[in-house]
Design a protein around this motif. Structure first.
Motif, PDB file in Angstrom:
ATOM      1  N   UNK A 164       4.042  -6.170   3.629  1.00  0.00           N
ATOM      2  CA  UNK A 164       2.662  -6.477   3.648  1.00  0.00           C
ATOM      3  C   UNK A 164       1.691  -5.283   3.575  1.00  0.00           C
ATOM      4  N   UNK A 165       2.257  -4.058   3.598  1.00  0.00           N
ATOM      5  CA  UNK A 165       1.377  -2.912   3.541  1.00  0.00           C
ATOM      6  C   UNK A 165       0.653  -2.810   2.221  1.00  0.00           C
ATOM      7  N   UNK A 166      -0.559  -2.249   2.187  1.00  0.00           N
ATOM      8  CA  UNK A 166      -1.150  -2.187   0.663  1.00  0.00           C
ATOM      9  C   UNK A 166      -0.273  -1.295  -0.236  1.00  0.00           C
ATOM     10  N   UNK A 167       0.251  -0.157   0.370  1.00  0.00           N
ATOM     11  CA  UNK A 167       0.930   0.830  -0.502  1.00  0.00           C
ATOM     12  C   UNK A 167       2.471   0.373  -0.891  1.00  0.00           C
ATOM     13  N   UNK A 168       2.987  -0.779  -0.434  1.00  0.00           N
ATOM     14  CA  UNK A 168       4.243  -1.040  -0.472  1.00  0.00           C
ATOM     15  C   UNK A 168       4.927  -0.964  -1.929  1.00  0.00           C
ATOM     16  N   UNK A 169       4.211  -1.700  -2.789  1.00  0.00           N
ATOM     17  CA  UNK A 169       4.601  -1.835  -4.202  1.00  0.00           C
ATOM     18  C   UNK A 169       4.451  -0.501  -4.879  1.00  0.00           C
ATOM     19  N   UNK A 170       3.382   0.104  -4.599  1.00  0.00           N
ATOM     20  CA  UNK A 170       3.108   1.702  -5.100  1.00  0.00           C
ATOM     21  C   UNK A 170       4.327   2.394  -4.754  1.00  0.00           C
ATOM     22  N   UNK A 171       4.770   2.478  -3.433  1.00  0.00           N
ATOM     23  CA  UNK A 171       5.940   3.302  -3.059  1.00  0.00           C
ATOM     24  C   UNK A 171       7.029   2.872  -3.804  1.00  0.00           C
ATOM     25  N   UNK A 172       7.289   1.716  -3.741  1.00  0.00           N
ATOM     26  CA  UNK A 172       8.548   1.270  -4.321  1.00  0.00           C
ATOM     27  C   UNK A 172       8.547   1.738  -5.725  1.00  0.00           C
ATOM     28  N   UNK A 173       7.791   1.468  -6.610  1.00  0.00           N
ATOM     29  CA  UNK A 173       7.559   1.748  -7.960  1.00  0.00           C
ATOM     30  C   UNK A 173       7.782   3.197  -8.223  1.00  0.00           C
ATOM     31  N   UNK A 174       7.011   3.835  -7.341  1.00  0.00           N
ATOM     32  CA  UNK A 174       7.110   5.443  -7.573  1.00  0.00           C
ATOM     33  C   UNK A 174       8.835   5.855  -7.525  1.00  0.00           C
ATOM     34  N   UNK A 175       9.123   5.251  -6.221  1.00  0.00           N
ATOM     35  CA  UNK A 175      10.691   5.701  -6.184  1.00  0.00           C
ATOM     36  C   UNK A 175      11.875   5.376  -7.250  1.00  0.00           C
ATOM     37  N   UNK A 176      11.394   4.238  -7.653  1.00  0.00           N
ATOM     38  CA  UNK A 176      12.456   3.502  -8.561  1.00  0.00           C
ATOM     39  C   UNK A 176      12.191   4.087  -9.869  1.00  0.00           C
ATOM     40  N   UNK A 177      11.017   4.663 -10.009  1.00  0.00           N
ATOM     41  CA  UNK A 177      10.775   5.345 -11.479  1.00  0.00           C
ATOM     42  C   UNK A 177      11.677   6.561 -11.907  1.00  0.00           C
ATOM     43  N   UNK A 178      12.002   7.272 -10.896  1.00  0.00           N
ATOM     44  CA  UNK A 178      12.596   8.565 -10.916  1.00  0.00           C
ATOM     45  C   UNK A 178      14.142   8.294 -11.161  1.00  0.00           C
ATOM     46  N   UNK A 179      14.431   8.870 -12.561  1.00  0.00           N
ATOM     47  CA  UNK A 179      15.699   8.762 -12.986  1.00  0.00           C
ATOM     48  C   UNK A 179      16.610   9.887 -12.680  1.00  0.00           C
ATOM     49  N   UNK A 180      17.781   9.688 -12.217  1.00  0.00           N
ATOM     50  CA  UNK A 180      18.549  10.786 -11.811  1.00  0.00           C
ATOM     51  C   UNK A 180      19.887  11.001 -12.574  1.00  0.00           C
ATOM     52  N   UNK A 181      20.806   9.995 -12.788  1.00  0.00           N
ATOM     53  CA  UNK A 181      22.066  10.356 -13.323  1.00  0.00           C
ATOM     54  C   UNK A 181      22.222   9.461 -14.593  1.00  0.00           C
ATOM     55  N   UNK A 182      23.152  10.137 -15.326  1.00  0.00           N
ATOM     56  CA  UNK A 182      23.606   9.287 -16.690  1.00  0.00           C
ATOM     57  C   UNK A 182      24.314   8.274 -16.374  1.00  0.00           C
ATOM     58  N   UNK A 183      25.157   8.127 -15.315  1.00  0.00           N
ATOM     59  CA  UNK A 183      26.106   7.113 -14.799  1.00  0.00           C
ATOM     60  C   UNK A 183      25.127   6.012 -14.462  1.00  0.00           C
TER      61      UNK A 183
END
Length: 162
Positions: free
Chosen positions: A111-130
């Motif tokens: 319910x926090x106003x920054x929730x979706x923004x934080x999730x999207x930011x964290x999810x966008x970072x690509x790390x691995x080829x696998x």
């Protein structure tokens, strides 16, 4: 701690006769009236069986004083052996296991106003080829973002309320 011969909810007896409100009311009222709570359990889900029905009728209860004195307390539901009941084992050591704690998603974060923004930011970072390892890494990043958001916004909530 022991055999109360009573269940608290339908999920305490998923196999067997249907659970009636009347059979859980008295035990739940007893627990509430005496300001008790169940001590968390590990191990088996059910503590009694007759091979046709499975129930959770053995449990450990504590009051607020115990909870404050021994917050690390938990009960292990062991294998029944030759009995129809599973023995309960409680360890009274005064040190808590310092292993990593499991992540718990806290509903108020969504319910926090920054929730979706934080999730999207964290999810966008690509790390691995696998692909599977990448999903695992992304979930871990989302977890860290949620922990940071919770720490920043909701730490010392009682101080903020006062």
């Amino acid at each position: 701690m022991g055999d109360y011969n009573a269940i608290r909810a339908g999920e305490d007896r998923p196999i067997g006769s249907p659970v009636q409100e009347s059979e859980i009311r008295d035990f739940n009222d007893f627990i509430e009236h005496n300001n008790l709570t169940e001590i968390r359990t590990t191990g088996r889900n059910f503590t009694w069986t007759n091979e046709h029905a499975y129930s959770r009728i053995d449990r450990a209860l504590e009051n607020a004083e115990w909870m404050m004195q021994m917050p690390h307390l938990e009960v292990r539901v062991m294998d029944p052996g030759c009995s129809d009941h599973s023995p309960l084992c409680m360890n009274f050591e005064d040190t808590e296991d310092k292993g990593p704690r499991p992540f718990k998603f806290l509903n108020h974060l969504s319910e926090h106003k920054e929730f979706l923004v934080k999730v999207k930011e964290a999810w966008r970072k690509r790390n691995e080829r696998n692909i599977m390892k990448d999903v695992w890494c992304r979930l871990k990043q989302v977890k860290q973002a949620m922990k940071s958001l919770n720490r920043a916004e909701y730490n010392a909530i009682w101080d903020k309320i006062q």
